[in-house]
Design an enzyme around this catalytic site. Structure first.
Site, PDB file in Angstrom:
ATOM      1  N   GLY A 238      25.082  34.616  40.026  1.00 54.47           N
ATOM      2  CA  GLY A 238      25.475  33.539  39.120  1.00 54.47           C
ATOM      3  C   GLY A 238      24.389  33.121  38.137  1.00 54.47           C
TER       4      GLY A 238
ATOM      5  N   GLU B  90      26.194  31.928  49.499  1.00 50.73           N
ATOM      6  CA  GLU B  90      26.660  30.573  49.193  1.00 50.73           C
ATOM      7  C   GLU B  90      27.176  29.882  50.452  1.00 50.73           C
ATOM      8  OE1 GLU B  90      29.322  31.462  45.955  1.00 50.73           O
ATOM      9  OE2 GLU B  90      27.620  31.921  44.670  1.00 50.73           O
TER      10      GLU B  90
ATOM     11  N   LYS C 182      35.531  33.091  44.562  1.00 52.20           N
ATOM     12  CA  LYS C 182      34.877  31.860  45.045  1.00 52.20           C
ATOM     13  C   LYS C 182      35.916  30.717  45.039  1.00 52.20           C
ATOM     14  CE  LYS C 182      30.586  33.873  43.617  1.00 52.20           C
ATOM     15  NZ  LYS C 182      29.197  33.722  43.191  1.00 52.20           N
TER      16      LYS C 182
ATOM     17  N   GLU D 237      23.104  41.668  47.749  1.00 54.76           N
ATOM     18  CA  GLU D 237      23.206  40.578  46.787  1.00 54.76           C
ATOM     19  C   GLU D 237      21.907  39.798  46.751  1.00 54.76           C
ATOM     20  OE1 GLU D 237      27.554  40.322  46.238  1.00 54.76           O
ATOM     21  OE2 GLU D 237      26.807  38.384  46.904  1.00 54.76           O
TER      22      GLU D 237
ATOM     23  N   SER E 191      25.489  39.022  39.129  1.00 56.26           N
ATOM     24  CA  SER E 191      25.495  39.080  37.665  1.00 56.26           C
ATOM     25  C   SER E 191      25.859  40.451  37.097  1.00 56.26           C
ATOM     26  CB  SER E 191      24.145  38.593  37.111  1.00 56.26           C
ATOM     27  OG  SER E 191      23.950  37.228  37.441  1.00 56.26           O
TER      28      SER E 191
ATOM     29  N   ASN F 241      35.248  38.468  43.748  1.00 58.13           N
ATOM     30  CA  ASN F 241      35.050  37.297  44.593  1.00 58.13           C
ATOM     31  C   ASN F 241      35.324  36.072  43.722  1.00 58.13           C
ATOM     32  OD1 ASN F 241      34.195  35.264  46.257  1.00 58.13           O
ATOM     33  ND2 ASN F 241      32.018  35.824  46.230  1.00 58.13           N
TER      34      ASN F 241
ATOM     35  N   HIS G 169      28.312  35.599  52.820  1.00 59.11           N
ATOM     36  CA  HIS G 169      27.875  35.374  51.435  1.00 59.11           C
ATOM     37  C   HIS G 169      26.811  34.280  51.424  1.00 59.11           C
ATOM     38  CE1 HIS G 169      27.813  34.364  47.220  1.00 59.11           C
ATOM     39  NE2 HIS G 169      28.440  35.496  46.988  1.00 59.11           N
TER      40      HIS G 169
HETATM   41  P1  PGA Z   1      28.191  36.688  40.182  1.00 64.21           P
HETATM   42  O1  PGA Z   1      28.506  36.519  41.744  1.00 64.21           O
HETATM   43  O2  PGA Z   1      28.828  37.976  39.759  1.00 64.21           O
HETATM   44  O3  PGA Z   1      28.836  35.486  39.544  1.00 64.21           O
HETATM   45  O4  PGA Z   1      26.719  36.720  40.038  1.00 64.21           O
HETATM   46  C1  PGA Z   1      28.345  37.589  42.613  1.00 64.21           C
HETATM   47  C2  PGA Z   1      28.628  37.174  44.018  1.00 64.21           C
HETATM   48  O5  PGA Z   1      28.385  36.020  44.377  1.00 64.21           O
HETATM   49  O6  PGA Z   1      29.127  37.968  44.811  1.00 64.21           O
END
Ligand code: PGA
Length: 257
Positions: free
Chosen positions: A178, A102, A16, A172, A217, A14, A100
């Site tokens: 993150g 976010e 982003k 998640e 992460s 992903n 997601h």
């Molecule tokens: P990350 O993001 O690996 O940077 O924690 C995971 C995600 O948002 O799917």
């Protein structure tokens, strides 16, 4: 190309809102050359919309699939700024991340909207990657299963449990995204078992073919521990997907489990 029917694990990048034409060209090039020999792992890269054509050009002769990070809940119409499932298909996208956190927080996406998108994607032949997960406050209050259960129930109530066949769910925990603080394999396993339990069919003769990934992460150091858990079918990778070597390490971990 781009679809391993028998893939045991999935590793999904992903990106982003990262990248530019030049940087993507070298990252996709590195994916294509470094991840060419995986046998049991389906790699998917979910890019920002403008780069779907670039992903298609660079990946179409590889086993790596590509997709988007969101799409419209409507099929077409006067929805300025939206991108439809059909438009994703026009660029060969076979996967789409939906819900997601976010997006859910910053753009006020409701579970009902996400459910609608889930069905529209399926009808278009695009595999939805449905994100579910709880906040830290919800975990500390012990209501994480309630939260994730509700996210799934909205879809189950509308379309039935079989709609999850051949789809992907990514657990998640929002506190792990993150932050560098991944869930432990035990925490992830407990939630994955809970999710599996919710998706048991009425007709129990056949099992649901949903894949359940973990996201938050994941890095080359913790990937094996997580992917070794039987109920974890792979990972959704944010930050580490932007670095070809780290992403390769995660894909190799999936391949070895
Ligand atoms: P990350 O993001 O690996 O940077 O924690 C995971 C995600 O948002 O799917």
């Amino acid at each position: 190309m781009g679809n391993k029917k028998s893939a045991h694990k999935f590793v999904i990048a992903n990106w982003k809102m990262h990248g530019n034409l030049k940087h993507n060209a070298s990252l996709l090039g590195a994916y294509a050359s470094e991840l060419a020999n995986l046998e049991n792992t389906q790699v998917v890269v979910c890019v920002p919309y403008p780069y779907l054509a670039q992903a298609q050009t660079q990946l179409q002769d590889t086993d790596i699939a590509w997709g988007a990070q969101n799409m419209a809940k409507d099929v077409d119409g006067p929805f300025t700024g939206e991108v439809s499932a059909q438009m994703l298909s026009d660029f060969g996208a076979r996967y789409v991340i939906l819900g997601h956190s976010e997006r859910a927080t910053a753009y006020c996406e409701s579970d009902e909207n996400i459910a609608q998108k889930f069905m529209v994607a399926k009808k278009q032949g695009i595999t939805p990657i449905l994100c579910v997960g709880e906040t830290l406050i919800e975990r500390e209050a012990g209501v994480m299963e309630l939260k994730v259960g509700k996210q799934l129930d909205v879809i189950i109530d509308l379309y039935g449990v079989d709609v999850f066949d051949n789809t992907i769910i990514s657990y998640e925990p929002i506190w792990a995204i993150g932050t560098g603080l991944a869930a432990t394999p035990e925490q992830a396993e407990a939630m994955h078992q809970f999710i599996k339990g919710k998706l048991v069919r009425q007709d129990t003769a056949s099992e649901n073919t949903v894949k359940i990934l973990y996201g938050g992460s994941v890095n080359p150091q913790n990937a094996v521990q997580l992917f070794e858990v039987e109920s974890i079918d792979g990972g959704l990778i944010g930050k580490c997907s932007l670095n070809a070597q780290e992403f390769k390490g995660i894909c190799q971990a999936a391949e070895s489990c």
